[in-house]
Design a protein around this motif. Sequence first.
Motif, PDB file in Angstrom:
ATOM      1  N   LEU A  35     -38.783  38.599 -11.352  1.00 26.71           N
ATOM      2  CA  LEU A  35     -38.937  38.916  -9.936  1.00 26.71           C
ATOM      3  C   LEU A  35     -38.555  40.380  -9.789  1.00 26.71           C
ATOM      4  CD1 LEU A  35     -39.517  37.859  -7.063  1.00 26.71           C
ATOM      5  CD2 LEU A  35     -37.073  37.407  -6.846  1.00 26.71           C
ATOM      6  N   VAL A  36     -39.517  41.206  -9.406  1.00 28.84           N
ATOM      7  CA  VAL A  36     -39.292  42.655  -9.371  1.00 28.84           C
ATOM      8  C   VAL A  36     -39.518  43.212  -7.971  1.00 28.84           C
ATOM      9  CG1 VAL A  36     -40.050  44.866 -10.309  1.00 28.84           C
ATOM     10  CG2 VAL A  36     -40.025  42.848 -11.775  1.00 28.84           C
ATOM     11  N   ALA A  37     -38.541  43.963  -7.487  1.00 31.50           N
ATOM     12  CA  ALA A  37     -38.628  44.540  -6.146  1.00 31.50           C
ATOM     13  C   ALA A  37     -39.814  45.492  -6.052  1.00 31.50           C
ATOM     14  CB  ALA A  37     -37.331  45.259  -5.806  1.00 31.50           C
ATOM     15  N   LYS A  38     -40.628  45.271  -5.045  1.00 33.68           N
ATOM     16  CA  LYS A  38     -41.807  46.097  -4.810  1.00 33.68           C
ATOM     17  C   LYS A  38     -41.393  47.336  -4.010  1.00 33.68           C
ATOM     18  CE  LYS A  38     -46.096  47.141  -4.017  1.00 33.68           C
ATOM     19  NZ  LYS A  38     -46.428  48.206  -4.949  1.00 33.68           N
ATOM     20  N   GLU A  39     -40.310  47.181  -3.292  1.00 35.29           N
ATOM     21  CA  GLU A  39     -39.722  48.255  -2.477  1.00 35.29           C
ATOM     22  C   GLU A  39     -38.235  47.909  -2.334  1.00 35.29           C
ATOM     23  OE1 GLU A  39     -41.490  47.699   1.540  1.00 35.29           O
ATOM     24  OE2 GLU A  39     -41.985  45.729   0.741  1.00 35.29           O
ATOM     25  N   LYS A  40     -37.501  48.694  -1.626  1.00 32.54           N
ATOM     26  CA  LYS A  40     -36.079  48.408  -1.429  1.00 32.54           C
ATOM     27  C   LYS A  40     -35.926  47.000  -0.836  1.00 32.54           C
ATOM     28  CE  LYS A  40     -32.231  51.495  -0.198  1.00 32.54           C
ATOM     29  NZ  LYS A  40     -31.330  50.618  -0.936  1.00 32.54           N
ATOM     30  N   CYS A  41     -35.085  46.202  -1.445  1.00 27.05           N
ATOM     31  CA  CYS A  41     -34.966  44.794  -1.039  1.00 27.05           C
ATOM     32  C   CYS A  41     -33.524  44.387  -0.737  1.00 27.05           C
ATOM     33  CB  CYS A  41     -35.434  43.882  -2.167  1.00 27.05           C
ATOM     34  SG  CYS A  41     -37.198  43.645  -2.242  1.00 27.05           S
ATOM     35  N   LEU A  42     -33.393  43.482   0.219  1.00 28.41           N
ATOM     36  CA  LEU A  42     -32.101  42.820   0.405  1.00 28.41           C
ATOM     37  C   LEU A  42     -32.308  41.345   0.083  1.00 28.41           C
ATOM     38  CD1 LEU A  42     -29.142  42.655   1.362  1.00 28.41           C
ATOM     39  CD2 LEU A  42     -30.026  42.255   3.674  1.00 28.41           C
ATOM     40  N   LYS A  73     -35.341  44.917 -11.282  1.00 30.19           N
ATOM     41  CA  LYS A  73     -35.525  43.490 -11.528  1.00 30.19           C
ATOM     42  C   LYS A  73     -34.479  42.675 -10.785  1.00 30.19           C
ATOM     43  CE  LYS A  73     -38.105  43.201 -15.818  1.00 30.19           C
ATOM     44  NZ  LYS A  73     -38.169  42.827 -17.229  1.00 30.19           N
ATOM     45  N   ILE A  74     -34.950  41.786  -9.939  1.00 28.75           N
ATOM     46  CA  ILE A  74     -34.042  40.911  -9.198  1.00 28.75           C
ATOM     47  C   ILE A  74     -33.684  39.725 -10.083  1.00 28.75           C
ATOM     48  CG2 ILE A  74     -33.809  39.475  -7.126  1.00 28.75           C
ATOM     49  CD1 ILE A  74     -35.897  41.360  -5.808  1.00 28.75           C
ATOM     50  N   ILE A  75     -34.693  39.189 -10.731  1.00 27.65           N
ATOM     51  CA  ILE A  75     -34.496  38.107 -11.694  1.00 27.65           C
ATOM     52  C   ILE A  75     -35.239  38.487 -12.965  1.00 27.65           C
ATOM     53  CG2 ILE A  75     -35.057  35.705 -12.277  1.00 27.65           C
ATOM     54  CD1 ILE A  75     -33.025  35.698 -10.162  1.00 27.65           C
ATOM     55  N   ALA A 125     -41.200  41.470  -3.022  1.00 36.17           N
ATOM     56  CA  ALA A 125     -41.086  41.518  -4.484  1.00 36.17           C
ATOM     57  C   ALA A 125     -42.258  40.807  -5.133  1.00 36.17           C
ATOM     58  CB  ALA A 125     -39.767  40.875  -4.920  1.00 36.17           C
ATOM     59  N   ASN A 126     -42.533  41.174  -6.362  1.00 31.96           N
ATOM     60  CA  ASN A 126     -43.598  40.527  -7.125  1.00 31.96           C
ATOM     61  C   ASN A 126     -43.013  39.538  -8.123  1.00 31.96           C
ATOM     62  OD1 ASN A 126     -45.877  41.827  -6.066  1.00 31.96           O
ATOM     63  ND2 ASN A 126     -45.573  43.614  -7.402  1.00 31.96           N
ATOM     64  N   ILE A 127     -43.614  38.367  -8.188  1.00 33.26           N
ATOM     65  CA  ILE A 127     -43.282  37.435  -9.244  1.00 33.26           C
ATOM     66  C   ILE A 127     -44.215  37.762 -10.402  1.00 33.26           C
ATOM     67  CG2 ILE A 127     -43.167  35.019  -9.948  1.00 33.26           C
ATOM     68  CD1 ILE A 127     -42.879  34.298  -6.988  1.00 33.26           C
ATOM     69  N   LEU A 128     -43.643  38.207 -11.501  1.00 29.35           N
ATOM     70  CA  LEU A 128     -44.445  38.706 -12.610  1.00 29.35           C
ATOM     71  C   LEU A 128     -44.343  37.853 -13.861  1.00 29.35           C
ATOM     72  CD1 LEU A 128     -43.659  42.548 -12.534  1.00 29.35           C
ATOM     73  CD2 LEU A 128     -45.535  41.333 -11.439  1.00 29.35           C
ATOM     74  N   ASN A 129     -45.429  37.831 -14.574  1.00 30.27           N
ATOM     75  CA  ASN A 129     -45.440  37.209 -15.886  1.00 30.27           C
ATOM     76  C   ASN A 129     -45.812  38.297 -16.887  1.00 30.27           C
ATOM     77  OD1 ASN A 129     -45.552  35.391 -17.981  1.00 30.27           O
ATOM     78  ND2 ASN A 129     -47.647  34.761 -17.517  1.00 30.27           N
ATOM     79  N   GLU A 130     -44.867  38.675 -17.733  1.00 28.67           N
ATOM     80  CA  GLU A 130     -45.131  39.730 -18.703  1.00 28.67           C
ATOM     81  C   GLU A 130     -45.147  39.125 -20.093  1.00 28.67           C
ATOM     82  OE1 GLU A 130     -42.881  43.514 -17.987  1.00 28.67           O
ATOM     83  OE2 GLU A 130     -42.010  42.376 -16.340  1.00 28.67           O
ATOM     84  N   ASP A 131     -46.198  39.426 -20.866  1.00 27.33           N
ATOM     85  CA  ASP A 131     -46.211  38.876 -22.218  1.00 27.33           C
ATOM     86  C   ASP A 131     -45.719  39.888 -23.242  1.00 27.33           C
ATOM     87  OD1 ASP A 131     -48.239  40.586 -22.871  1.00 27.33           O
ATOM     88  OD2 ASP A 131     -49.822  39.082 -22.788  1.00 27.33           O
ATOM     89  N   ASP A 132     -45.675  39.448 -24.469  1.00 23.50           N
ATOM     90  CA  ASP A 132     -45.116  40.249 -25.558  1.00 23.50           C
ATOM     91  C   ASP A 132     -45.846  41.576 -25.729  1.00 23.50           C
ATOM     92  OD1 ASP A 132     -44.567  37.378 -25.941  1.00 23.50           O
ATOM     93  OD2 ASP A 132     -46.461  37.439 -27.052  1.00 23.50           O
ATOM     94  N   LEU A 133     -47.135  41.572 -25.375  1.00 25.00           N
ATOM     95  CA  LEU A 133     -47.951  42.769 -25.563  1.00 25.00           C
ATOM     96  C   LEU A 133     -47.823  43.741 -24.384  1.00 25.00           C
ATOM     97  CD1 LEU A 133     -51.062  40.784 -26.781  1.00 25.00           C
ATOM     98  CD2 LEU A 133     -49.577  42.176 -28.230  1.00 25.00           C
ATOM     99  N   GLY A 134     -47.006  43.358 -23.394  1.00 23.22           N
ATOM    100  CA  GLY A 134     -46.815  44.242 -22.257  1.00 23.22           C
ATOM    101  C   GLY A 134     -47.813  44.039 -21.127  1.00 23.22           C
ATOM    102  N   ASN A 135     -48.680  43.053 -21.299  1.00 23.01           N
ATOM    103  CA  ASN A 135     -49.608  42.745 -20.211  1.00 23.01           C
ATOM    104  C   ASN A 135     -48.844  42.149 -19.036  1.00 23.01           C
ATOM    105  OD1 ASN A 135     -51.982  43.442 -21.664  1.00 23.01           O
ATOM    106  ND2 ASN A 135     -51.803  41.507 -22.777  1.00 23.01           N
TER     107      ASN A 135
END
Lengths: 221, 221
Positions: free
Chosen positions: A98-105, A40-42, A59-69
């Motif tokens: 913000l989660v790295a999809k692969e190795k990130c700088l 996780k970057i952010i 990286a992916n910008i993700l929205n995760e809810d309480d149920l893990g979706n």
Amino acid sequence: MEYFSLLKSTKIFSDANEFECQAMMFCFKTRFKSFDKNEKIITEGDSVSDVCLILKGSANILNEDDLGNISIISRVGFGEVFGLEELNNKMECFKNNLVAKEKCLVMFMNAHRLMNMCENKCKRHELIIKNLMSMLLDNNKILLEKLNILSKKSTREKLLAYFKLCAEKNDNTYFEIPFNKTELANYLSVDRSAMSTELNKLKSEGIIDFDKKQYHLKKSQ
Amino acid sequence: MEYFSLLKSTKIFSDANEFECQAMMFCFKTRFKSFDKNEKIITEGDSVSDVCLILKGSANILNEDDLGNISIISRVGFGEVFGLEELNNKMECFKNNLVAKEKCLVMFMNAHRLMNMCENKCKRHELIIKNLMSMLLDNNKILLEKLNILSKKSTREKLLAYFKLCAEKNDNTYFEIPFNKTELANYLSVDRSAMSTELNKLKSEGIIDFDKKQYHLKKSQ
DNA sequence: AAAATAGTGTTGTTTTTACAACAAAATGAG
DNA sequence: CTCATTTTGTTGTAAAAACAACACTATTTT
């Protein structure tokens, strides 16, 4: 300077020479950090005061809810930024991961400095502000496009709206998407298996064709 | 000046005095137009070069598809703008409709002039650019929030996500929304009757309460 | 005040999707 | 190359939503 070769081809630092880049980096209190795949970057809820600029990887910008979706809001790659919202100074914390999809700088820049440099003597402030604005407009456009897709009701319509957009952006009915099937389902906020069925239905109907991440929109309707 | 009393309380012209306002209006080639209820202010596909600023009334940003399905992207009211995307100069045409929700007064500003005033001698350019940026950031935030809502799969989750957001923005579990039920369904991209059923289920379960446009989120989960 | 229009809730039916569980195929690591 | 993991496709079932049609209420308009 170590990173200039990377920075010079980003939109935000475009048209700045090495000396100017260095001055701005100092001004923005930049720091660099590497991230591994899936790191996780952010994290949602962080009250950071930095804007991220991706220099390597994606990286992916993700929205995760309480149920893990998990829902993929958007994918960011080289030269793209995350966290501009902060520039408003009003935002308390991040609303997405913000989660790295692969190795990130990643390069972090102080949001406040970035926004208020106008008041400094920094030579290239006009340019940076203009570039920032331009990126913000791009961002806006991407979000609007995605809204137009998600506002479709059925999985089928969402798929077609997305493919149509890809074809338009590529100026070609043949295009490659940045997602595998699982990710595409998350991006479109639909069930993966239902989407898989629908995709293959569209294929058998001769409307689309695909192989791996390669797609061909044969009939746009 | 006729419109100064209105302009001075908009975000974009905040901190500008009457003289400066007038200078900028000239610089931006502003023009004014009134629209009746349900009249199209901007039609999808228009390749206009103007940004709209709503001075009276309110309007819906709509996405209408070939089948006649209408989706409300967002509602804009006094002081809000539409068409900032154009500032990028790359946009060929509008992707959405802007339709007056009631009698409206709209000010149009030349997008190119707005963006490139930096190069002019215009005294207040820094301020305007900063205000523009701020509005763009607000816009961005609104779109992201909406994406977070639309990325929920069920009508129930969409409703709750929306109400939660409203409560947060209002800093109160009691709040008023700008939509009637039909509009809310269009805003959330769900079926009106299904939504109606779901709303009343939520009410009978004691999770929400509502009357007309007044809502109360009793349990946030 | 009456008539027309817009908004809301209800129901039953049809369609679509979600969900879960599994199998096959592809990919990646050692 | 082999094994483990990830990705993809398939199916049946349950759940949810769409759709359509209608009745009732509220709001405007004349």
